[in-house]
Scaffold this active site. Structure first.
Site, mmCIF file in Angstrom:
data_model
loop_
_atom_site.group_PDB
_atom_site.id
_atom_site.type_symbol
_atom_site.label_atom_id
_atom_site.label_comp_id
_atom_site.label_asym_id
_atom_site.label_seq_id
_atom_site.Cartn_x
_atom_site.Cartn_y
_atom_site.Cartn_z
ATOM 1 N N LYS A 183 0.233 4.994 5.279
ATOM 2 C CA LYS A 183 0.106 3.677 4.644
ATOM 3 C C LYS A 183 0.220 2.613 5.704
ATOM 4 O O LYS A 183 1.158 2.620 6.509
ATOM 5 C CB LYS A 183 1.211 3.508 3.602
ATOM 6 C CG LYS A 183 1.374 2.098 3.083
ATOM 7 C CD LYS A 183 2.124 2.086 1.777
ATOM 8 C CE LYS A 183 3.394 1.333 1.818
ATOM 9 N NZ LYS A 183 4.094 1.269 0.532
HETATM 10 C C1 R5P Z 1 7.796 -2.306 1.998
HETATM 11 O O1 R5P Z 1 8.671 -2.814 1.338
HETATM 12 C C2 R5P Z 1 7.022 -1.239 1.461
HETATM 13 O O2 R5P Z 1 6.510 -0.334 2.355
HETATM 14 C C3 R5P Z 1 5.951 -1.727 0.509
HETATM 15 O O3 R5P Z 1 5.747 -0.690 -0.368
HETATM 16 C C4 R5P Z 1 4.640 -2.078 1.145
HETATM 17 O O4 R5P Z 1 4.761 -3.150 2.020
HETATM 18 C C5 R5P Z 1 3.571 -2.331 0.082
HETATM 19 O O5 R5P Z 1 3.867 -3.439 -0.663
HETATM 20 P P1 R5P Z 1 3.083 -4.795 -0.478
HETATM 21 O O6 R5P Z 1 1.686 -4.538 -0.978
HETATM 22 O O7 R5P Z 1 3.811 -5.777 -1.313
HETATM 23 O O8 R5P Z 1 3.068 -5.126 0.980
#
Ligand code: R5P
Length: 271
Positions: A183
């Site tokens: 991710k």
């Molecule tokens: C960090 O808090 C996490 O990895 C989140 O799941 C990631 O940043 C995805 O969330 P967002 O789309 O709000 O950045």
């Protein structure tokens, strides 16, 4: 036991399209009551029918998510820090055992790595250790390329090429240490380089809330550049209409709709 891993992976990345829409709600583990997630159960319940997988921590999962209606769970298992000491965000530990993840019926676990920071070695070790454990039980491992406070300047306009090089490095390192999915963030104009150097599927984190049309546009561009979907949080649950937004994101990811068309869908559903 490869069958178990493949079966769980197919629950996340839908075999019909080869793509996924995961909903990230793990922000509270270091941000506390993030805007939109003050009452996670209320925010998330209407979104559940539209997500292929949900990414919570063990606390939010147990306190706020109905076990009878939950989609496949990718459990956040790294943490141990907070915004109160922003400079130490990269000093993560593992916060959950694989036995707890199995007991919670998770299909996967997610762990951040902070490449290029003071604690890169420790966080990469977190990933490698958890990947070995998770694969014993056939659980999917999601490696998150987090950007620590010390590397925040990489996100500044004009540094896209450098940021892409960084994300390519981090995504590849996640794969090399046992992640099944990586991710990471979108970088305009260079995201294909991030995808190209990574042997595992890449899903997109959304980052800070931007206007809905913009979020749909970068999601579309990321898919065009080879991303396998999104693991998006704030740009969905902080949208003016979260239920309309997640459906519009699905249209981009699973139906290949162009961002303009998806935004029209968002507007009509939001009404
Ligand atoms: C960090 O808090 C996490 O990895 C989140 O799941 C990631 O940043 C995805 O969330 P967002 O789309 O709000 O950045």
């Amino acid at each position: 036991m490869q069958w178990g891993l493949e079966n769980r992976l197919a629950q996340i990345i839908r075999p019909e399209t080869g793509r996924t829409v995961m909903l990230a709600i793990d922000h509270g583990y270091f941000q506390g009551p993030t805007t939109g997630l003050e009452e996670p159960g209320k925010t998330v319940a209407p979104l559940l029918p539209y997500c292929d997988a949900l990414s919570p921590t063990k606390g939010i999962l147990q306190y706020c998510i109905d076990p009878l209606t939950a989609p496949p769970i990718i459990l956040r298992v790294s943490g141990g820090n907070s915004m109160a000491r922003r400079d130490e965000l990269d000093d993560e530990i593992l916060t959950c055992t694989i036995e707890q993840a199995v007991a919670l019926n998770a299909v996967g676990v997610s762990i951040s790595i902070y490449v290029g920071t003071e604690h890169q070695r420790q966080t990469i070790q977190n990933l490698a250790t958890m990947a070995d454990e998770a694969h014993k039980y056939g659980l999917v491992v999601l490696g998150i390329s987090a950007v620590g406070a010390s590397l925040g300047e990489l996100r500044e306009p004009g540094k896209e090429q450098e940021f892409a090089r960084y994300l390519a490095l981090a995504s590849r390192i996640a794969a090399e240490h046992g992640a099944d999915i990586s991710k990471t963030y979108y970088v305009p104009g260079h995201f294909d380089k991030v995808v190209g150097g990574c042997p595992i599927p890449i899903v997109l984190a959304g980052g800070k809330k931007v206007p809905e049309a913009e979020a749909l546009e970068f999601s579309y561009n990321a898919i065009q550049d080879g991303a396998s979907g999104v693991d998006m949080g704030r740009n969905i649950f902080q949208a003016e209409s979260p239920v309309a937004m997640i459906q519009a994101v699905r249209a981009v990811v699973h139906e290949g709709k162009a961002s303009e068309e998806a935004y029209e869908l968002y507007q009509s559903l939001a009404k």
